[in-house]
Design a protein around this motif. Sequence first.
Motif, PDB file in Angstrom:
ATOM      1  N   GLN A 149     -22.763 -40.678 -37.804  1.00  0.00           N
ATOM      2  CA  GLN A 149     -23.348 -39.140 -37.659  1.00  0.00           C
ATOM      3  C   GLN A 149     -23.532 -38.675 -36.372  1.00  0.00           C
ATOM      4  N   VAL A 150     -23.942 -39.181 -35.396  1.00  0.00           N
ATOM      5  CA  VAL A 150     -23.761 -38.954 -34.010  1.00  0.00           C
ATOM      6  C   VAL A 150     -22.507 -38.635 -33.507  1.00  0.00           C
ATOM      7  N   GLY A 151     -21.582 -39.459 -33.825  1.00  0.00           N
ATOM      8  CA  GLY A 151     -20.087 -39.383 -33.460  1.00  0.00           C
ATOM      9  C   GLY A 151     -19.693 -38.165 -34.155  1.00  0.00           C
ATOM     10  N   ARG A 152     -19.937 -37.682 -35.155  1.00  0.00           N
ATOM     11  CA  ARG A 152     -19.423 -36.565 -35.932  1.00  0.00           C
ATOM     12  C   ARG A 152     -20.094 -35.180 -35.297  1.00  0.00           C
ATOM     13  N   ARG A 153     -21.447 -35.255 -34.999  1.00  0.00           N
ATOM     14  CA  ARG A 153     -21.993 -34.023 -34.538  1.00  0.00           C
ATOM     15  C   ARG A 153     -21.443 -33.785 -33.009  1.00  0.00           C
ATOM     16  N   LEU A 154     -21.023 -35.154 -32.084  1.00  0.00           N
ATOM     17  CA  LEU A 154     -20.534 -35.019 -30.785  1.00  0.00           C
ATOM     18  C   LEU A 154     -19.103 -34.262 -31.136  1.00  0.00           C
ATOM     19  N   LEU A 155     -18.224 -34.766 -31.976  1.00  0.00           N
ATOM     20  CA  LEU A 155     -17.043 -34.247 -32.334  1.00  0.00           C
ATOM     21  C   LEU A 155     -17.148 -32.787 -32.657  1.00  0.00           C
ATOM     22  N   TYR A 156     -17.989 -32.502 -33.671  1.00  0.00           N
ATOM     23  CA  TYR A 156     -17.993 -31.097 -34.052  1.00  0.00           C
ATOM     24  C   TYR A 156     -18.429 -30.216 -32.982  1.00  0.00           C
ATOM     25  N   THR A 157     -19.437 -30.670 -31.978  1.00  0.00           N
ATOM     26  CA  THR A 157     -19.933 -29.878 -30.863  1.00  0.00           C
ATOM     27  C   THR A 157     -18.638 -29.517 -30.128  1.00  0.00           C
ATOM     28  N   THR A 158     -18.049 -30.609 -29.574  1.00  0.00           N
ATOM     29  CA  THR A 158     -17.031 -30.641 -28.748  1.00  0.00           C
ATOM     30  C   THR A 158     -15.774 -29.630 -29.217  1.00  0.00           C
ATOM     31  N   LEU A 159     -15.376 -29.863 -30.409  1.00  0.00           N
ATOM     32  CA  LEU A 159     -14.220 -29.027 -30.905  1.00  0.00           C
ATOM     33  C   LEU A 159     -14.345 -27.612 -31.166  1.00  0.00           C
ATOM     34  N   ALA A 160     -15.841 -27.311 -31.747  1.00  0.00           N
ATOM     35  CA  ALA A 160     -16.140 -26.270 -31.893  1.00  0.00           C
ATOM     36  C   ALA A 160     -16.387 -25.057 -30.762  1.00  0.00           C
ATOM     37  N   LEU A 161     -16.866 -25.713 -29.843  1.00  0.00           N
ATOM     38  CA  LEU A 161     -17.038 -25.158 -28.423  1.00  0.00           C
ATOM     39  C   LEU A 161     -15.477 -24.714 -27.765  1.00  0.00           C
ATOM     40  N   LEU A 162     -14.837 -25.779 -27.994  1.00  0.00           N
ATOM     41  CA  LEU A 162     -13.746 -25.612 -27.442  1.00  0.00           C
ATOM     42  C   LEU A 162     -12.568 -24.232 -27.874  1.00  0.00           C
ATOM     43  N   LEU A 163     -12.507 -24.869 -29.297  1.00  0.00           N
ATOM     44  CA  LEU A 163     -12.010 -23.428 -29.886  1.00  0.00           C
ATOM     45  C   LEU A 163     -12.626 -22.220 -29.748  1.00  0.00           C
ATOM     46  N   VAL A 164     -13.939 -22.105 -29.715  1.00  0.00           N
ATOM     47  CA  VAL A 164     -14.512 -20.703 -29.504  1.00  0.00           C
ATOM     48  C   VAL A 164     -14.054 -20.225 -28.300  1.00  0.00           C
ATOM     49  N   TYR A 165     -14.104 -21.407 -27.188  1.00  0.00           N
ATOM     50  CA  TYR A 165     -13.529 -20.839 -25.682  1.00  0.00           C
ATOM     51  C   TYR A 165     -12.456 -20.390 -25.777  1.00  0.00           C
ATOM     52  N   GLY A 167     -10.754 -18.732 -27.877  1.00  0.00           N
ATOM     53  CA  GLY A 167     -10.680 -17.255 -28.461  1.00  0.00           C
ATOM     54  C   GLY A 167     -10.542 -17.325 -30.021  1.00  0.00           C
ATOM     55  N   TYR A 168     -11.182 -18.561 -30.736  1.00  0.00           N
ATOM     56  CA  TYR A 168     -11.048 -18.381 -32.061  1.00  0.00           C
ATOM     57  C   TYR A 168     -12.221 -18.064 -32.912  1.00  0.00           C
ATOM     58  N   ASP A 169     -13.306 -17.746 -31.973  1.00  0.00           N
ATOM     59  CA  ASP A 169     -14.614 -17.386 -32.678  1.00  0.00           C
ATOM     60  C   ASP A 169     -15.122 -18.062 -33.663  1.00  0.00           C
ATOM     61  N   VAL A 170     -15.789 -17.446 -34.779  1.00  0.00           N
ATOM     62  CA  VAL A 170     -16.467 -18.212 -35.653  1.00  0.00           C
ATOM     63  C   VAL A 170     -15.695 -19.110 -36.547  1.00  0.00           C
ATOM     64  N   ILE A 171     -14.256 -18.801 -36.685  1.00  0.00           N
ATOM     65  CA  ILE A 171     -13.248 -19.586 -37.536  1.00  0.00           C
ATOM     66  C   ILE A 171     -13.026 -20.538 -36.800  1.00  0.00           C
ATOM     67  N   GLY A 172     -13.320 -20.834 -35.451  1.00  0.00           N
ATOM     68  CA  GLY A 172     -12.821 -21.977 -34.769  1.00  0.00           C
ATOM     69  C   GLY A 172     -14.163 -22.745 -34.643  1.00  0.00           C
ATOM     70  N   VAL A 173     -15.240 -22.443 -34.981  1.00  0.00           N
ATOM     71  CA  VAL A 173     -16.346 -23.155 -35.272  1.00  0.00           C
ATOM     72  C   VAL A 173     -16.376 -24.002 -36.479  1.00  0.00           C
ATOM     73  N   PHE A 174     -15.929 -23.369 -37.556  1.00  0.00           N
ATOM     74  CA  PHE A 174     -15.915 -24.212 -38.822  1.00  0.00           C
ATOM     75  C   PHE A 174     -14.475 -25.175 -38.851  1.00  0.00           C
ATOM     76  N   ALA A 175     -13.694 -24.737 -38.233  1.00  0.00           N
ATOM     77  CA  ALA A 175     -12.306 -25.614 -38.026  1.00  0.00           C
ATOM     78  C   ALA A 175     -12.871 -26.906 -37.369  1.00  0.00           C
ATOM     79  N   GLY A 176     -13.583 -26.695 -36.285  1.00  0.00           N
ATOM     80  CA  GLY A 176     -14.205 -28.015 -35.636  1.00  0.00           C
ATOM     81  C   GLY A 176     -15.116 -28.825 -36.582  1.00  0.00           C
ATOM     82  N   TYR A 177     -15.717 -28.255 -37.341  1.00  0.00           N
ATOM     83  CA  TYR A 177     -16.671 -28.823 -38.466  1.00  0.00           C
ATOM     84  C   TYR A 177     -15.878 -29.536 -39.345  1.00  0.00           C
ATOM     85  N   ALA A 178     -14.601 -29.050 -39.742  1.00  0.00           N
ATOM     86  CA  ALA A 178     -13.603 -29.832 -40.708  1.00  0.00           C
ATOM     87  C   ALA A 178     -13.337 -30.814 -40.080  1.00  0.00           C
ATOM     88  N   LEU A 179     -12.671 -30.509 -38.902  1.00  0.00           N
ATOM     89  CA  LEU A 179     -11.916 -31.802 -38.404  1.00  0.00           C
ATOM     90  C   LEU A 179     -12.872 -33.051 -37.963  1.00  0.00           C
TER      91      LEU A 179
END
Length: 480
Positions: A149-165, A167-179
């Motif tokens: 669970q911690v590993g999943r949250r770390l992955l989500y946090t890293t991928l979501a922030l990277l995608l937002v940075y 320029g993918y905005d809110v959709i980038g957050v949820f793409a990171g969540y799914a990945l």
Amino acid sequence: MASLLRSVFSIFSGKVAGILISLIFTPLLVRLISQNQYGVYASVLATFSIVTLLSKGGLFDATRKTVAEYAGDESEVSSVISVSLFLSLSYSIVAAFIVFLGIYLGVVPPRYISYTIPLVVVVLFGNIFSIVKGSFYGLQRESVAEILQVGRRLLYTTLALLLVYLGYDVIGVFAGYALSFILVGAAGVFLLVKHTSYHLSVDIPNWEYGRQISSFGAYQLIGGFSAMLLYKSDILLVKFFQGSTLAALYQSAIVPAEMIWFVPSVIQLAFLQHTASLWADGKTDEINQRLQTGIKYAILSLTLFGVGLFGLAGPFLNVYFGPDYVGAKTTLQILIFGTFFLGTTRVVTPVLHATGWVRPSELVTVLGLLLNLALNITLIPRYGIIGAGIGTGLSYVAIFIGNVTLWKYSQFDLVPLRWVVKLVLTQVIFAVLFLGIVHLIDLTPWVSLALFSTLGLVLFLGINILAGYVPLHPAQLRTD
């Protein structure tokens, strides 16, 4: 008792890690997207949470309870896991079909269609991950589930922030969540095969445990769905009546308010499978003892974090979310009051669920949800997010009263009133002293958080050590 303490420690460590990750994620996210986008993120996340919860069918709790009951027989454990996985995949396929049907029929608003692909991915792999976690919980190997669970949250946090940075905005957050669910779900199945008696198979599993798992899961779903709506419907109603900006403000109040019950949620996660084992062995006295211990530490933790956050609500919102979110201070303080009661309830409900009281307990949650909806629909249009806080807080208190009433009529002993009064009065002394000091001294937000959080901890420990509620040695972890 030793196995319970190991379980609590594993879950507690995972919860602390999750909170630390959130403490990094949320402040960065609100500074990378606009307040309006954060409101959209909050409302979409609320919808995600409701849909994914429905698709799980209560199987996480059903799996961990059933695995715990048959933990002594490897072949039975394997059968239980196989049935649970088969059910979870079936539920996810049905849920995905309903989502796509909703798009076809025009039920899903056009501006939200882009979020449906990540949603379907989360439904599928989230269901698999839920069964993996439930299996390890049932085997009392919570440490493995928490690492995943911690590993999943770390992955989500890293991928979501990277995608937002990027320029993918809110959709980038949820793409990171799914990945994050795809990667950790696959890793979880691998660990399940490697470290348990379960083996991958494409055959339809033996349906011997299907009725038991699906039935218990269905009752858990009713309560879980009601609880999820209880936590998320207010966000959706604020968005509907007041718009995305006020939804963002309300989200900034509800996030820290829910953080303060992380210790009761740890106890809740540990109690179900352990109580199921004790109940099967007829050890009612030990369940009573653990209930009183759980109540004690729930009240202590809720006092420490709740009173601290209540007194430092303004500085916390300023530092954590930014100056634009300080307007949520009063709403946060109202929610903390209700959270204290619901947090305490979290210790009682797993015991009721594991011992035959699941239906009446879930009925209490449903009634609490109906009260919450009625109050929020009445109060939000007139009073905005403060009305949402009042409606939600009162519904939390109602759920507490309902479950304590069930506890009174169950086969378990209520904690002695004299013991509760003494414990609560001790916490009131701490609250009065701490809040008085915070009120008298005016400092900048950063200095307030640094100074008063440390002072509050020292004051809390001093008072509760003197009163005998906080032990100086681990061997003294008991109810008195």
